[in-house]
Design an enzyme around this catalytic site. Structure first.
Site, PDB file in Angstrom:
ATOM      1  N   LEU A 206       0.849  -1.196   0.000  1.00 16.65           N
ATOM      2  CA  LEU A 206       0.000   0.000   0.000  1.00 16.65           C
ATOM      3  C   LEU A 206       0.876   1.234   0.000  1.00 16.65           C
ATOM      4  CD1 LEU A 206      -2.187  -1.397   2.895  1.00 16.65           C
ATOM      5  CD2 LEU A 206      -2.890  -1.282   0.499  1.00 16.65           C
ATOM      6  N   HIS A 207       0.747   2.074  -1.028  1.00 20.90           N
ATOM      7  CA  HIS A 207       1.546   3.301  -1.014  1.00 20.90           C
ATOM      8  C   HIS A 207       0.938   4.456  -1.802  1.00 20.90           C
ATOM      9  CE1 HIS A 207       2.927   1.707  -4.923  1.00 20.90           C
ATOM     10  NE2 HIS A 207       3.253   2.948  -5.219  1.00 20.90           N
ATOM     11  N   ARG A 208      -0.238   4.266  -2.438  1.00 25.93           N
ATOM     12  CA  ARG A 208      -0.795   5.358  -3.252  1.00 25.93           C
ATOM     13  C   ARG A 208      -1.176   6.521  -2.356  1.00 25.93           C
ATOM     14  NH1 ARG A 208       0.222   2.783  -7.620  1.00 25.93           N
ATOM     15  NH2 ARG A 208       1.611   4.517  -7.953  1.00 25.93           N
ATOM     16  N   ASP A 281      -2.237  -1.561  -3.986  1.00 24.95           N
ATOM     17  CA  ASP A 281      -2.599  -0.397  -4.799  1.00 24.95           C
ATOM     18  C   ASP A 281      -1.475  -0.077  -5.773  1.00 24.95           C
ATOM     19  OD1 ASP A 281      -0.726   0.746  -3.112  1.00 24.95           O
ATOM     20  OD2 ASP A 281      -2.133   2.029  -2.049  1.00 24.95           O
TER      21      ASP A 281
END
Ligand code: UD1
Ligand code: UDP
Length: 375
Positions: A206-208, A281
């Site tokens: 998860l990094h968006r 993501d």
């Protein structure tokens, strides 16, 4: 053709390294002089060095060390650093990859210096201008001289935006080339043992910005991941962006949830290969899970990679729908609608791109028939 022309690759962020390795390899096979400029957008050993080692990429000829910052500050540092490098090396062609800020800056610098450019992964569109990457994609494609498409729908997006089809080449997906090359090394057991994982598990990345930058969105996402962890142990190799915000929202080590540093390329894909489910993501991970046949739930309202949904294992979910979607995916396994991989995801995109670049350096423009023969 100029004597011994130089091709420069501008790389800066984790996914760039994975996409570039097959192109660098393909050009090396053809004996074309080339060099890598590392912008330093990503700089932690686990976000950069490990990829050069795992992918066998040659040492960069320069590292600009631009580091992190706001979009304006990071892009400004990229522009000034890249202008100096391009003026110093006078390349015949600059190759850029994907949709990161390093890519955008390199394209702008080269356009103003009249240095020709090639964009690998052209024509992908999420049609969501809230994503910084979508802005980068549109500008990069508008200014590129050679456009390498990984997926057929890219051709119609580019045509719709008025890009001359003669500049566009459908070549397949070099990220999948890297995955093909790594397959013999992808063994889940050692990394599972190192991380203390036993039995069925899920992997989450998860990094968006839309998911991790806003505390409220981060909390909703973490609650959803905890809903998955109630069903199956979840391992999260966590990108540095948003690490603190996700931790504040409850993404911390607890039974059935393991938070670890980002993994190296081979370790990460080994872990994914053995997983029952991936929650992500990431752009690239949607493609890699399609290739590996692992169910993937993408926590985003849209994707610039719809082929991973129509031809692969990917499904778009919201945080609210994630736990139920995970339960279904864990029960169903990797149901792919078509049973076929996307066209030209065959491990040979890098050599195809290299052949187009070689012809372009010679001054040949490829006829439609020659383009067809590349496939
Ligand atoms: C960038 C790309 C994104 C891509 C991602 C791949 C842009 C606009 N975004 O996002 O499309 O999916 O890379 O991973 O280019 N940081 C570190 N160490 C590092 C690098 C970053 O700690 O080695 C932290 C810093 O706090 C930094 C933050 O991560 O501010 C964001 O880094 P940045 O390169 O600006 O964007 P990404 O979110 O990594
Ligand atoms: N990746 C990795 N280690 C990790 C997470 C991802 O090696 O801990 C790899 C992944 O296999 C893919 C690439 O990094 O090849 C994707 O990068 P990322 O998700 O950061 O960027 P995006 O594709 O979203 O732009």
């Amino acid at each position: 053709m100029r004597d011994n022309p130089l091709v420069l690759h501008v790389l800066g962020a984790r996914p760039n390294f994975v996409k570039a390795a097959p192109v660098v390899g393909g050009l090396a096979e053809l004996g074309i002089r080339q060099g890598i400029i590392h912008t330093g957008q990503h700089y932690d050993a686990l976000m950069s060095d490990v990829f050069f080692a795992d992918l066998g990429l040659p040492e960069p000829i320069a590292n600009l060390g631009v580091g992190s910052g706001t979009h304006a500050r990071q892009t400004a540092a990229l522009l000034t650093g890249l202008e100096d490098v391009v003026l110093e090396h006078r390349p015949a062609l600059v190759v850029v990859y994907g949709d990161v800020n390093s890519t955008l800056a390199a394209i702008l610098v080269c356009a103003k210096l009249h240095v020709p450019t090639a964009h690998v992964e052209a024509g992908l569109r999420s049609f969501d201008r809230q994503m910084p990457e979508e802005v980068n994609r549109v500008v990069t494609d508008a200014l590129s001289d050679l456009l390498f498409a990984t997926s057929p729908e890219a051709l119609s997006h580019l045509a719709h935006e008025g890009v001359d089809p003669a500049k566009v080449h459908l070549v397949g997906n070099p990220m999948i080339d890297s995955l093909f090359a790594a397959l013999p090394k992808l063994d889940p057991a050692p990394v599972q043992e190192r991380l203390g994982i036993d039995g069925r598990y899920a992997v989450a990345t998860l990094h968006r910005p839309a998911n991790v930058d806003d505390p409220e969105a981060a909390r909703e996402l973490v609650d959803a991941v905890l809903g998955v962890a109630e069903q199956v142990p979840v391992v999260v190799p966590l990108h540095p962006r948003g690490r603190q915000r996700l931790a504040d929202a409850g993404l911390v080590d607890r039974p059935h949830l393991k938070i670890v540093d980002p993994l190296g390329y081979v370790d990460f894909l080994s872990l994914v290969r053995g997983a029952a489910l991936v929650v992500t993501d990431s752009g690239g991970v949607q493609e890699e899970t399609t290739m590996l046949g692992v169910p993937c739930l993408t926590v985003r309202p849209n994707t610039e990679r719809p082929i991973t949904v129509t031809h692969g294992t990917n499904r778009l979910v919201t945080p609210a729908s994630l736990p139920a979607a995970a339960s279904k995916a864990l029960a169903d396994g990797a149901a792919t609608p078509s049973g076929e991989l996307p066209p030209l995801w065959d491990g040979a995109a890098g050599p195809r791109i290299a052949r187009v670049i070689e012809a372009w350096l010679r001054g040949d423009s490829l006829s439609p028939a020659a383009k067809g023969a590349l496939r």
